[in-house]
Design a protein around this motif. Structure first.
Motif, PDB file in Angstrom:
ATOM      1  N   ASP A 247       0.848  -1.190   0.000  1.00 37.68           N
ATOM      2  CA  ASP A 247       0.000   0.000   0.000  1.00 37.68           C
ATOM      3  C   ASP A 247       0.882   1.237   0.000  1.00 37.68           C
ATOM      4  N   VAL A 248       0.613   2.151  -0.931  1.00 42.37           N
ATOM      5  CA  VAL A 248       1.379   3.386  -1.049  1.00 42.37           C
ATOM      6  C   VAL A 248       0.450   4.559  -0.740  1.00 42.37           C
ATOM      7  N   THR A 249       0.814   5.339   0.267  1.00 38.62           N
ATOM      8  CA  THR A 249       0.022   6.505   0.644  1.00 38.62           C
ATOM      9  C   THR A 249       0.697   7.754   0.095  1.00 38.62           C
ATOM     10  N   LEU A 250      -0.007   8.455  -0.797  1.00 40.88           N
ATOM     11  CA  LEU A 250       0.530   9.634  -1.465  1.00 40.88           C
ATOM     12  C   LEU A 250       0.407  10.866  -0.556  1.00 40.88           C
ATOM     13  N   GLU A 253      -2.862  11.838   0.970  1.00 39.91           N
ATOM     14  CA  GLU A 253      -3.450  10.773   1.796  1.00 39.91           C
ATOM     15  C   GLU A 253      -4.208   9.726   0.988  1.00 39.91           C
ATOM     16  N   THR A 254      -4.163   9.814  -0.334  1.00 36.68           N
ATOM     17  CA  THR A 254      -4.736   8.759  -1.173  1.00 36.68           C
ATOM     18  C   THR A 254      -3.857   7.518  -1.082  1.00 36.68           C
ATOM     19  N   THR A 255      -4.492   6.373  -0.872  1.00 39.53           N
ATOM     20  CA  THR A 255      -3.744   5.116  -0.801  1.00 39.53           C
ATOM     21  C   THR A 255      -4.022   4.276  -2.030  1.00 39.53           C
ATOM     22  N   VAL A 256      -2.961   3.854  -2.708  1.00 44.06           N
ATOM     23  CA  VAL A 256      -3.080   3.029  -3.908  1.00 44.06           C
ATOM     24  C   VAL A 256      -2.241   1.774  -3.723  1.00 44.06           C
ATOM     25  N   SER A 288      -1.388   0.162 -12.054  1.00 42.78           N
ATOM     26  CA  SER A 288      -2.845   0.064 -12.187  1.00 42.78           C
ATOM     27  C   SER A 288      -3.384   1.428 -12.609  1.00 42.78           C
ATOM     28  N   SER A 289      -4.556   1.431 -13.237  1.00 40.28           N
ATOM     29  CA  SER A 289      -5.131   2.688 -13.725  1.00 40.28           C
ATOM     30  C   SER A 289      -5.388   3.664 -12.574  1.00 40.28           C
ATOM     31  N   LYS A 290      -5.845   3.132 -11.433  1.00 43.04           N
ATOM     32  CA  LYS A 290      -6.096   3.989 -10.279  1.00 43.04           C
ATOM     33  C   LYS A 290      -4.803   4.603  -9.762  1.00 43.04           C
ATOM     34  N   ALA A 291      -3.759   3.774  -9.669  1.00 43.42           N
ATOM     35  CA  ALA A 291      -2.476   4.267  -9.163  1.00 43.42           C
ATOM     36  C   ALA A 291      -1.866   5.290 -10.120  1.00 43.42           C
ATOM     37  N   ARG A 292      -1.934   5.015 -11.417  1.00 42.28           N
ATOM     38  CA  ARG A 292      -1.389   5.944 -12.411  1.00 42.28           C
ATOM     39  C   ARG A 292      -2.061   7.310 -12.289  1.00 42.28           C
ATOM     40  N   LYS A 293      -3.390   7.276 -12.205  1.00 44.07           N
ATOM     41  CA  LYS A 293      -4.159   8.524 -12.148  1.00 44.07           C
ATOM     42  C   LYS A 293      -3.850   9.304 -10.884  1.00 44.07           C
ATOM     43  N   ALA A 294      -3.775   8.599  -9.744  1.00 45.48           N
ATOM     44  CA  ALA A 294      -3.528   9.273  -8.472  1.00 45.48           C
ATOM     45  C   ALA A 294      -2.129   9.870  -8.401  1.00 45.48           C
ATOM     46  N   ALA A 295      -1.152   9.184  -9.016  1.00 43.90           N
ATOM     47  CA  ALA A 295       0.243   9.633  -8.925  1.00 43.90           C
ATOM     48  C   ALA A 295       0.635  10.601 -10.039  1.00 43.90           C
ATOM     49  N   ALA A 296      -0.240  10.794 -11.019  1.00 46.48           N
ATOM     50  CA  ALA A 296       0.108  11.596 -12.192  1.00 46.48           C
ATOM     51  C   ALA A 296       0.484  13.033 -11.835  1.00 46.48           C
ATOM     52  N   LYS A 297      -0.121  13.573 -10.775  1.00 43.53           N
ATOM     53  CA  LYS A 297       0.125  14.973 -10.426  1.00 43.53           C
ATOM     54  C   LYS A 297       1.482  15.198  -9.779  1.00 43.53           C
ATOM     55  N   TYR A 298       2.177  14.111  -9.417  1.00 44.47           N
ATOM     56  CA  TYR A 298       3.458  14.247  -8.727  1.00 44.47           C
ATOM     57  C   TYR A 298       4.600  13.799  -9.623  1.00 44.47           C
ATOM     58  N   ALA A 299       5.632  14.651  -9.752  1.00 41.71           N
ATOM     59  CA  ALA A 299       6.841  14.229 -10.452  1.00 41.71           C
ATOM     60  C   ALA A 299       7.735  13.487  -9.478  1.00 41.71           C
ATOM     61  N   LEU A 300       8.053  14.151  -8.380  1.00 44.34           N
ATOM     62  CA  LEU A 300       8.809  13.550  -7.286  1.00 44.34           C
ATOM     63  C   LEU A 300       8.070  13.874  -5.994  1.00 44.34           C
ATOM     64  N   ALA A 301       7.955  12.902  -5.113  1.00 42.44           N
ATOM     65  CA  ALA A 301       7.249  13.144  -3.859  1.00 42.44           C
ATOM     66  C   ALA A 301       7.638  12.101  -2.827  1.00 42.44           C
ATOM     67  N   ALA A 302       7.567  12.488  -1.557  1.00 49.56           N
ATOM     68  CA  ALA A 302       7.777  11.546  -0.461  1.00 49.56           C
ATOM     69  C   ALA A 302       6.450  10.853  -0.160  1.00 49.56           C
ATOM     70  N   VAL A 303       6.491   9.527   0.000  1.00 49.96           N
ATOM     71  CA  VAL A 303       5.289   8.746   0.242  1.00 49.96           C
ATOM     72  C   VAL A 303       5.545   7.750   1.363  1.00 49.96           C
ATOM     73  N   ASP A 304       4.463   7.170   1.889  1.00 50.03           N
ATOM     74  CA  ASP A 304       4.564   6.091   2.875  1.00 50.03           C
ATOM     75  C   ASP A 304       4.225   4.775   2.203  1.00 50.03           C
ATOM     76  N   VAL A 305       5.016   3.760   2.486  1.00 49.91           N
ATOM     77  CA  VAL A 305       4.808   2.435   1.895  1.00 49.91           C
ATOM     78  C   VAL A 305       4.613   1.422   3.018  1.00 49.91           C
ATOM     79  N   THR A 306       3.485   0.707   2.987  1.00 54.78           N
ATOM     80  CA  THR A 306       3.200  -0.305   3.999  1.00 54.78           C
ATOM     81  C   THR A 306       3.397  -1.688   3.396  1.00 54.78           C
ATOM     82  N   PHE A 307       4.367  -2.413   3.939  1.00 52.90           N
ATOM     83  CA  PHE A 307       4.666  -3.775   3.517  1.00 52.90           C
ATOM     84  C   PHE A 307       3.928  -4.748   4.438  1.00 52.90           C
TER      85      PHE A 307
END
Length: 373
Positions: A247-250, A253-256, A288-307
């Motif tokens: 899970d990647v939290t942008l 706060e959107t999680t993809v 995924s289409s949802k992830a692509r769309k959500a991340a499109a606005k960011y070129a570089l950004a810090a995110v949280d990744v839950t393993f």
């Protein structure tokens, strides 16, 4: 026929301080502490009489109940959103760079990547670099890889296989004519750069007008999809399994959902008198289409990744601190009934969030067990 490619270490910096959720490592540390303490005060079970239980000399200082729940071995780490690993395109042609792309340019199959002495160096798709010129009589998988690209670009009259025939040479002459190259029918080494897919130019290592030759770095590039890079401690490598979902939290706060594509070991040189450190670098693609769309606005950004290393649904659990090391090996819990208690052996399963999965005779939801203060 291609530029040599080499992996560029992930960019340092641009990381926030790492925030970890308690995971299995903390649980195992607690378990180790229990085991060490248990070595000095191990419980000897009464194996006679068939009860299989050892009586405690006194009631425990505190108690808790066995609970039924879902355990998830999770850990959240800081990640860097970008375009994934960077690679280097290295020239194999002698001459002068007469044209180079700009950072951020996207290059697709058949398009010019850069120019040497006025002639284009072309991108084609493939997972391996070329290592020799191709001419009539050449055989091998590199021939087939080139012919697949030639066919995909609309050239025909030849069979796509591992043999470079005169028919292939005729198609190559047509391709060379379209590119403005001498129509030799031979593909010279360095004329083509292979990459697995379309690329995005990351940075330039040389400029137009610079001399170039075999081994001269020209540019670095990435893929065009968004990806997240995370560095883990080597002790946390179990969290990263190739192909596993995370899970990647942008920043908004959107999680993809992303998928781990690559797990590699990276040695970072120490600064000053410090020794080098070894990290585990994880690349996660957002395809995924949802992830692509959500991340499109960011070129570089810090995110949280839950393993998530493991998950167990509807299991019986106790706090890790409830475990007692048994003299004959293994672990047990102190079951309390009224004014008496007895040690019961248990089988342990998943550790997560300070709790452990347990099972054994007499262990059920609601069973009261002893714990430290």
């Amino acid at each position: 026929m291609t530029a040599l490619e080499e992996r560029v270490p992930a960019e340092e910096g641009r990381r926030r301080s790492r925030r970890r959720r308690p995971g299995r490592r903390a649980a195992l540390a607690a378990l180790a502490a229990v085991a060490v303490a248990g070595g000095a005060a191990a419980v000897a079970l009464n194996t006679g009489g068939g009860s299989g239980k050892g009586r405690a000399s006194a009631l425990p200082p505190s108690t808790t109940q066995v609970t039924r729940q879902t355990l998830r071995d999770e850990q959240t780490e800081d990640g860097q959103l970008g375009y994934g690993p960077s690679y280097t395109a290295t020239s194999r042609l002698q001459g002068t760079l007469t044209k180079v792309p700009e950072s951020g340019d996207v290059i697709k199959r058949g398009q010019q990547l850069y120019e040497v002495d006025g002639d284009p160096v072309v991108l084609m798709y493939g997972s391996k670099p070329a290592y020799r010129p191709l001419t009539v009589g050449t055989e091998g998988s590199d021939v087939e890889r080139f012919e697949k690209n030639l066919k995909a670009l609309g050239y025909d009259g030849f069979t796509v296989d591992k043999e470079y025939t005169s028919d292939t040479a005729e198609a190559v002459e047509e391709w060379q004519d379209d590119l403005g190259l001498d129509e030799t029918g031979t593909v010279e080494l360095g004329r083509v750069v292979f990459a697995p897919e379309p690329i995005r130019v990351d940075s330039l290592q040389a400029n137009a007008g610079d001399p170039t030759g075999s081994g001269r770095k020209v540019l670095t590039y990435t893929g065009t999809d968004k990806a997240v890079t995370v560095e883990l401690e080597t002790t946390d490598q179990r969290m990263a399994r190739k192909g596993a979902e995370v899970d990647v939290t942008l920043p908004d706060e959107t999680t993809v959902t992303g998928r781990i594509d690559e797990v590699s070991t990276v040695i970072q040189p120490g600064e000053g008198q410090e020794d080098p450190t070894t990290k585990v670098e994880v690349t996660i693609w957002l395809r995924s289409s949802k992830a692509r769309k959500a991340a499109a606005k960011y070129a570089l950004a810090a995110v949280d990744v839950t393993f998530t290393a493991g998950s167990r649904k509807d299991v019986l659990t106790v706090p890790v601190t409830a475990l007692v090391a048994l003299a004959e090996g293994g672990f047990g819990v102190e079951v309390v009934k009224g004014a008496a208690s007895a040690y019961v052996p248990v089988k342990t399963g998943l550790f997560a969030d300070g709790r452990v999965e347990v099972s054994g005779q007499g262990i059920a939801e609601g069973t009261v067990v002893g714990t430290p203060k």
